[in-house]
Design a protein around this motif. Structure first.
Motif, PDB file in Angstrom:
ATOM      1  N   HIS A 116     -13.291  30.624  11.760  1.00 44.29           N
ATOM      2  CA  HIS A 116     -14.277  30.956  12.792  1.00 44.29           C
ATOM      3  C   HIS A 116     -15.647  31.273  12.203  1.00 44.29           C
ATOM      4  O   HIS A 116     -16.653  31.205  12.911  1.00 44.29           O
ATOM      5  CB  HIS A 116     -13.798  32.126  13.648  1.00 44.29           C
ATOM      6  CG  HIS A 116     -13.353  33.315  12.861  1.00 44.29           C
ATOM      7  ND1 HIS A 116     -12.198  33.313  12.126  1.00 44.29           N
ATOM      8  CD2 HIS A 116     -13.899  34.545  12.688  1.00 44.29           C
ATOM      9  CE1 HIS A 116     -12.045  34.489  11.523  1.00 44.29           C
ATOM     10  NE2 HIS A 116     -13.072  35.245  11.851  1.00 44.29           N
ATOM     11  N   THR A 117     -15.701  31.596  10.896  1.00 46.88           N
ATOM     12  CA  THR A 117     -17.004  31.867  10.264  1.00 46.88           C
ATOM     13  C   THR A 117     -17.429  30.775   9.288  1.00 46.88           C
ATOM     14  O   THR A 117     -18.599  30.715   8.911  1.00 46.88           O
ATOM     15  CB  THR A 117     -16.987  33.213   9.506  1.00 46.88           C
ATOM     16  OG1 THR A 117     -16.053  33.148   8.428  1.00 46.88           O
ATOM     17  CG2 THR A 117     -16.646  34.360  10.444  1.00 46.88           C
ATOM     18  N   PHE A 134     -12.737  33.328  20.935  1.00 44.93           N
ATOM     19  CA  PHE A 134     -14.045  33.976  20.888  1.00 44.93           C
ATOM     20  C   PHE A 134     -14.214  34.950  22.048  1.00 44.93           C
ATOM     21  O   PHE A 134     -13.938  34.623  23.203  1.00 44.93           O
ATOM     22  CB  PHE A 134     -15.156  32.922  20.940  1.00 44.93           C
ATOM     23  CG  PHE A 134     -16.528  33.522  21.102  1.00 44.93           C
ATOM     24  CD1 PHE A 134     -17.135  34.183  20.044  1.00 44.93           C
ATOM     25  CD2 PHE A 134     -17.198  33.452  22.319  1.00 44.93           C
ATOM     26  CE1 PHE A 134     -18.391  34.756  20.191  1.00 44.93           C
ATOM     27  CE2 PHE A 134     -18.452  34.016  22.474  1.00 44.93           C
ATOM     28  CZ  PHE A 134     -19.047  34.670  21.404  1.00 44.93           C
ATOM     29  N   ASP A 165     -20.807  30.415   5.410  1.00 40.12           N
ATOM     30  CA  ASP A 165     -19.972  31.493   5.919  1.00 40.12           C
ATOM     31  C   ASP A 165     -20.851  32.574   6.551  1.00 40.12           C
ATOM     32  O   ASP A 165     -21.558  33.306   5.852  1.00 40.12           O
ATOM     33  CB  ASP A 165     -19.159  32.085   4.771  1.00 40.12           C
ATOM     34  CG  ASP A 165     -18.160  33.125   5.235  1.00 40.12           C
ATOM     35  OD1 ASP A 165     -17.975  33.279   6.460  1.00 40.12           O
ATOM     36  OD2 ASP A 165     -17.550  33.784   4.371  1.00 40.12           O
ATOM     37  N   SER A 167     -21.539  34.777  10.707  1.00 39.80           N
ATOM     38  CA  SER A 167     -21.311  34.909  12.143  1.00 39.80           C
ATOM     39  C   SER A 167     -22.302  35.915  12.705  1.00 39.80           C
ATOM     40  O   SER A 167     -22.778  36.796  11.985  1.00 39.80           O
ATOM     41  CB  SER A 167     -19.880  35.362  12.434  1.00 39.80           C
ATOM     42  OG  SER A 167     -19.623  36.632  11.840  1.00 39.80           O
ATOM     43  N   ASP A 168     -22.597  35.777  13.983  1.00 36.20           N
ATOM     44  CA  ASP A 168     -23.531  36.668  14.663  1.00 36.20           C
ATOM     45  C   ASP A 168     -22.736  37.625  15.547  1.00 36.20           C
ATOM     46  O   ASP A 168     -22.199  37.224  16.587  1.00 36.20           O
ATOM     47  CB  ASP A 168     -24.518  35.847  15.497  1.00 36.20           C
ATOM     48  CG  ASP A 168     -25.583  36.706  16.162  1.00 36.20           C
ATOM     49  OD1 ASP A 168     -25.462  37.952  16.121  1.00 36.20           O
ATOM     50  OD2 ASP A 168     -26.534  36.133  16.741  1.00 36.20           O
ATOM     51  N   TYR A 177     -22.563  32.424  17.953  1.00 41.99           N
ATOM     52  CA  TYR A 177     -21.719  33.050  16.936  1.00 41.99           C
ATOM     53  C   TYR A 177     -21.749  32.272  15.623  1.00 41.99           C
ATOM     54  O   TYR A 177     -21.467  32.825  14.555  1.00 41.99           O
ATOM     55  CB  TYR A 177     -20.286  33.130  17.458  1.00 41.99           C
ATOM     56  CG  TYR A 177     -19.347  33.991  16.644  1.00 41.99           C
ATOM     57  CD1 TYR A 177     -19.424  35.387  16.707  1.00 41.99           C
ATOM     58  CD2 TYR A 177     -18.362  33.416  15.850  1.00 41.99           C
ATOM     59  CE1 TYR A 177     -18.541  36.179  15.987  1.00 41.99           C
ATOM     60  CE2 TYR A 177     -17.468  34.199  15.124  1.00 41.99           C
ATOM     61  CZ  TYR A 177     -17.569  35.583  15.195  1.00 41.99           C
ATOM     62  OH  TYR A 177     -16.698  36.366  14.474  1.00 41.99           O
ATOM     63  N   GLN A 178     -22.115  30.995  15.680  1.00 43.23           N
ATOM     64  CA  GLN A 178     -22.194  30.161  14.485  1.00 43.23           C
ATOM     65  C   GLN A 178     -23.298  30.625  13.524  1.00 43.23           C
ATOM     66  O   GLN A 178     -23.303  30.253  12.353  1.00 43.23           O
ATOM     67  CB  GLN A 178     -22.478  28.706  14.875  1.00 43.23           C
ATOM     68  CG  GLN A 178     -21.439  28.066  15.785  1.00 43.23           C
ATOM     69  CD  GLN A 178     -20.214  27.606  15.009  1.00 43.23           C
ATOM     70  OE1 GLN A 178     -20.253  26.616  14.293  1.00 43.23           O
ATOM     71  NE2 GLN A 178     -19.129  28.341  15.147  1.00 43.23           N
TER      72      GLN A 178
END
Length: 407
Positions: A116-117, A134, A165, A167-168, A177-178
């Motif tokens: 996810h990150t 998410f 790598d 995330s927000d 979030y990317q």
């Protein structure tokens, strides 16, 4: 995003070196601007003079320089591009952190649960397969997700696009979030990056003229996983080197779990004698690398188990002397006395050092206030602690030093 530091890193000066025998990367090795930038910042003194005199040397590959996930200061970690960059910076050993997919295939990821990150999975149809979907930030709750390689098959893994790598935590959408990257890294070299299986990493590293240091990552799933035991997993990592015909002397298999090392030592002794114990004793609040009474195992006890290599983080090997200078600590001295070799991690991971360097420098934070301290620490690790190699997020920094010192 600000690029002041990373753009300085990117601007390389072509040197006259040629690729080593067996290197099919198609480019000469180069230090780029980073080593000179660090040396220029150093205070006048013997070490600066010595390093300055090496500025015109031709880069040579060295096993002292280890690519940490490739060269992730600028390239998405564990990708083909990140490792090609590390090899072109002279890293003589490259790393694949090994985990497994739903169909028990070995792939290169820093953690089983980092998709996810490190990839675009949350913006694809595979998002629905994630262990935890998410969840947007709301009020005091931060955005979150958890996507594991074990959630998807190898074929599905191959469909993902890697990214830096990050995330927000304040993201309202999966697309937001990317983001979240720190300003001293860059997305400039992320486009078109390529994920790797463990077997593919072996073929790539071999073609680049580099050796191998795979890390068996702790599973996020409960083991056994669908009948797949920890021993099966540890054996599968070794089997892929045997299948590729790689000499065990070129492989330094790593794990934080002593049980994995014991398995290799007993069942694959040719690989086991170079197995590396990644020390995570720092997770114990009572642990003090300067106080042997707090150690779960002494260096002599590890040696008796057949452990010939340890790999603690840098801060676990050094302390400050009475004069405020960086010196080896009790752990470093005990390892030397027990004839246990040392590898350490991770240089160039913390970003600018003006604020003390963070986690990787915690035992010497009072002496760290500038990027100029990078080579001061590296010199102590190499000359006084006597480490065999240093992981770096930008291997050129270590390669330059090692070439200058003849390591």
């Amino acid at each position: 995003m600000r690029y002041s530091i990373v753009m300085a890193l990117a601007a390389g000066i072509p040197l006259t070196g040629h690729a080593q025998e067996g290197d099919t990367s198609g480019a000469a090795m180069s230090y780029g601007q980073r080593p000179a930038y660090l040396v220029d910042k150093m205070p006048d003194g013997t070490l600066k003079d010595e390093l300055s005199a090496c500025m015109g040397q031709t880069p040579q590959r060295t096993a002292f320089s280890i690519g940490h996930r490739g060269a992730p200061l600028m390239f998405p970690e564990h990708t083909v591009q990140s490792n090609r960059a590390a090899a072109r910076q002279g890293a003589g050993i490259l790393e694949c952190d090994v985990t497994f997919t739903q169909d028990k295939q070995l792939v290169c990821r820093h953690a089983q649960n980092d998709l996810h990150t490190t990839t675009n999975i949350l913006t694809t149809d595979l998002a629905q397969a994630c262990t935890a979907p998410f969840t947007p930030a709301q009020g005091e709750e931060k955005a979150s997700a958890e996507c594991r390689t074990s959630d998807i098959t190898l074929e599905q893994f191959r469909s993902l696009t890697p990214k830096m790598d990050a995330s927000d935590a304040d993201a309202a959408t999966a697309e937001e979030y990317q983001g979240g990257g720190v300003p001293w890294r860059t997305t400039l070299y992320s486009d078109g990056a390529t994920l790797m299986t463990h077997a593919e990493s072996i073929a790539l590293f071999d073609s680049l003229g580099a050796d191998f240091t795979p890390e068996l990552k702790a599973p996020s799933v409960e083991m056994p996983f669908d009948g797949y035991t920890q021993e099966d997993y540890a054996q599968a990592l070794i089997d892929e080197y045997k299948d590729a015909g790689i000499d065990p002397a070129r492989v330094w298999a790593q794990s934080f779990d002593l049980a994995d090392l014991r398995y290799w030592i007993e069942n694959e002794p040719e690989f086991g004698k170079q197995a590396v114990y990644l020390m995570d004793e720092y997770d114990d609040e009572t642990y003090d690398p300067n106080d042997p009474a707090t150690w779960p195992d002494t260096m002599a006890e590890l040696k008796e188990m057949g452990v010939n290599y340890i790999a603690p983080p840098m801060w676990m090997l050094v302390t400050l002397g009475e004069d405020g200078k960086i010196v080896p600590n009790a752990l470093a001295k005990a390892a030397a006395e027990a004839d246990v070799k040392i590898i350490t991690w991770t240089l160039e991971r913390s970003g600018p050092l003006a604020g003390g360097g963070g986690w990787y420098y915690q035992s010497i934070a009072d002496a760290i206030d500038s990027d100029a301290d990078t080579y001061e620490l590296l010199d102590v690790l190499a000359q006084d602690v006597g480490v065999e190699g240093v992981f770096s997020d930008w291997p050129a920094t270590v390669t330059f030093y090692a070439n200058c010192k003849g390591l």
